[in-house]
Motif scaffolding. Sequence first.
Motif, short mmCIF file in Angstrom:
data_model
loop_
_atom_site.label_atom_id
_atom_site.label_comp_id
_atom_site.label_asym_id
_atom_site.label_seq_id
_atom_site.Cartn_x
_atom_site.Cartn_y
_atom_site.Cartn_z
N SER A 189 0.03 -4.03 -11.09
CA SER A 189 -0.33 -4.44 -9.74
C SER A 189 0.91 -4.99 -9.02
CB SER A 189 -1.44 -5.49 -9.78
OG SER A 189 -0.98 -6.64 -10.48
N GLY A 233 -7.74 -3.29 -4.16
CA GLY A 233 -6.91 -3.15 -5.35
C GLY A 233 -5.45 -2.93 -5.04
N ALA A 242 -2.78 -9.05 -0.39
CA ALA A 242 -3.69 -8.24 -1.22
C ALA A 242 -4.73 -7.59 -0.33
CB ALA A 242 -4.36 -9.13 -2.27
N GLY A 275 -4.40 0.92 -4.06
CA GLY A 275 -4.79 0.49 -5.40
C GLY A 275 -5.12 1.69 -6.27
N GLU A 276 -5.32 1.39 -7.55
CA GLU A 276 -5.70 2.45 -8.50
C GLU A 276 -7.05 3.01 -8.12
OE1 GLU A 276 -3.80 3.46 -11.13
OE2 GLU A 276 -2.22 2.09 -10.47
#
Length: 148
Positions: free
Chosen positions: A2, A117, A114, A146-147
């Motif tokens: 991350s 994700g 953030a 994100g993933e």
Amino acid sequence: MSINPELAGRVYPAGEPYLVGREKIREFAAAVKANHPAHFDPAVAQELGYADVVAPPTFAVIVAQRADAQLIADPASGIDFSRVVHADQRFTHHRPIVAGEALTAELHVDQVRAMGGGAMITTRAEISTTSGERVATTVSSLLVRGED
């Protein structure tokens, strides 16, 4: 991996100078359809008071992206470039960029936010000549998905 939230506040020092060439300006101007003769003809640029051809305003992105590359290449950043989307780019020009100059950019990571994700990373590149004269400031926002 991350995105490292501790990137905020990090400063990447200026790398190797970028040499602003006359042909580089001409090619960039043609690509972005900046047709003013001062981008192509040194005599026209000199009539306007410049030493050589003048770069279009968005030319600064070339130097800024070289600085951004340091962040992306930093293993501690956690950035997977295949997941990066360039979200925004802003320019503040302190003076025009002219052929024959050597420019460097110091990169500041101003914010890491953030988002699900992923993260939105805001960077600021302070572009100057190798003698320290400020040329431009660019602010870039990179969305790192994100993933799946």
